[in-house]
Design a protein around this motif. Structure first.
Motif, short mmCIF file in Angstrom:
data_model
loop_
_atom_site.label_atom_id
_atom_site.label_comp_id
_atom_site.label_asym_id
_atom_site.label_seq_id
_atom_site.Cartn_x
_atom_site.Cartn_y
_atom_site.Cartn_z
N VAL A 102 -12.92 55.98 14.19
CA VAL A 102 -11.50 56.24 14.39
C VAL A 102 -11.00 57.19 13.30
CG1 VAL A 102 -9.19 55.22 14.49
CG2 VAL A 102 -11.14 53.97 15.44
N HIS A 103 -10.19 58.17 13.71
CA HIS A 103 -9.54 59.05 12.73
C HIS A 103 -8.08 59.17 13.15
CE1 HIS A 103 -9.81 61.86 9.40
NE2 HIS A 103 -8.95 62.62 10.05
N ASN A 104 -7.19 58.56 12.37
CA ASN A 104 -5.78 58.56 12.73
C ASN A 104 -4.89 58.61 11.50
OD1 ASN A 104 -5.90 55.95 11.69
ND2 ASN A 104 -5.94 54.96 13.70
N LEU A 105 -3.61 58.81 11.75
CA LEU A 105 -2.61 58.81 10.69
C LEU A 105 -1.25 58.52 11.32
CD1 LEU A 105 -0.91 61.71 10.97
CD2 LEU A 105 -3.01 62.60 9.98
N ARG A 106 -0.30 58.12 10.48
CA ARG A 106 1.06 57.86 10.96
C ARG A 106 2.03 58.93 10.45
NH1 ARG A 106 -0.97 52.70 10.04
NH2 ARG A 106 -0.65 51.20 11.73
N PHE A 107 2.98 59.25 11.29
CA PHE A 107 4.09 60.09 10.86
C PHE A 107 5.30 59.71 11.70
CE2 PHE A 107 2.46 62.43 14.45
CZ PHE A 107 3.57 63.05 15.01
N ALA A 108 6.49 60.13 11.28
CA ALA A 108 7.72 59.76 11.98
C ALA A 108 8.64 60.96 12.11
CB ALA A 108 8.42 58.62 11.24
#
Length: 338
Positions: free
Chosen positions: A276-282
């Protein structure tokens, strides 16, 4: 008479020795000169200095419950907008819309599930949670109660990402890689090859056999080169390397990039764990009441790293011959003097 003959004999031996030494020196020198010429002379080398910028182009369309129908361009799916020699291309997402700073039930975990207020600690900050506990035990659903927390509400749900990936169209996006290199010792720098006009760059796409020097790459082609499936990796994300090798021989006027590709987060064949390769942003805005509101994205995507290697070589054969001449003649003279 005997003394005179002895003197002549010694002189003849010295002359013979000198002649032999000279022949030996010249023979060794000739051998080394031929070696230098055959190898292109003494090779002076220097490693490359490099900088990389990238430009991604493409349009995608999605239609989800959370966002409705939406068109995505490069400002939406490249996160952050600019990195040095790398970029993250969002291909999939889990969206939590309309979050505000308020109080709500925490997502159910071992640390948040409760049966009464006694199970909740006011002020407790769970590093795996979403906010600060208020000390109250409230209903998360009809059958589950969790500790109430203060933070961005409603909390993000822990669910699997959509399959197939929402931005499946990204396989047809293109990447324009601008690679500036420099060899300071040789006062040499290079970017786009001399024969590449603006009209050529506006239309070319890299192809291993038909156009191997074009610096514009279709993402699907990169994956096919590595024998990976883009649509599969796009669901959970991954890491891909674009390798640029510069092997320059300035004496022959040769200095062009060689491109290759490889996946960096290869799955362990003995493991069942999903890569898995993910990140959060808003994205933030104010609602109709003027209250700060955000849409939270759990973004899955492909992280591209552009890795540049290279070395330049330039022959300095004359200097090498003189070095050998100095050493060997010195040895020869020393031998003749002994």
């Amino acid at each position: 008479m005997t003394s005179d003959n002895t003197s002549h004999q010694i002189e003849d031996e010295e002359q013979s020795l000198g002649t032999w030494s000279t022949v030996l020196v010249m023979s060794v020198l000739e051998e080394k000169i031929n070696y230098i010429i055959g190898r292109g002379g003494h090779q002076v080398t220097e490693s490359v200095l490099s900088s990389v910028t990238t430009e991604v182009k493409g349009i995608a369309q999605t239609n989800t419950t959370e966002l409705g129908e939406q068109i995505w361009d490069v400002a939406d799916y490249i996160i952050p907008p600019q990195e040095d020699g790398s970029f993250f291309l969002m291909t999939n997402m889990i969206v939590t819309p309309n979050q505000t700073q308020s109080k709500c039930p925490e997502y159910p975990t071992l640390n948040s599930i409760c049966t009464s207020d006694l199970n909740c600690t006011k002020g407790f900050k769970d590093t795996q949670g979403n906010g600060v506990q208020t000390g109250r035990c409230v209903h998360y659903s009809d059958s589950v109660k969790t500790c109430e927390m203060s933070g961005w509400c409603p909390v993000e749900k822990k669910v699997e990402p959509p399959n197939p990936a929402l931005l499946a169209d990204a396989e047809n996006f293109t990447i324009y890689i601008k690679n500036n290199i420099q060899f300071t010792e040789f006062n040499f720098s290079k970017n786009i090859l001399p024969n590449m006009s603006s009209s050529y760059l506006a239309n070319c796409v890299f192809h291993r056999n038909k156009d191997p020097n074009c610096p514009i790459f279709r993402i699907k082609d990169i994956f096919e080169e590595t024998q990976e499936d883009f649509q599969t990796m796009a669901v959970y994300g991954g890491v891909m390397a674009v390798q640029i090798q510069w092997d320059c021989d300035l004496d022959k006027g040769l200095c062009a990039p060689q491109y290759s590709f490889r996946r960096l987060n290869k799955k362990d064949p003995e493991s069942n764990e999903t890569q898995v390769h993910n990140l959060r942003f808003a994205k933030y805005y104010k609602n109709s009441d003027g209250k700060d509101t955000r849409t939270l994205f759990m973004a899955y995507g492909i992280h591209f790293d552009v890795l540049v290697y290279g070395e330049v070589s330039f022959p300095s054969g004359t200097m090498t011959v003189m070095e050998y001449w100095h050493v060997d003649v010195f040895k020869g003279v020393t031998m003749m003097q002994q």
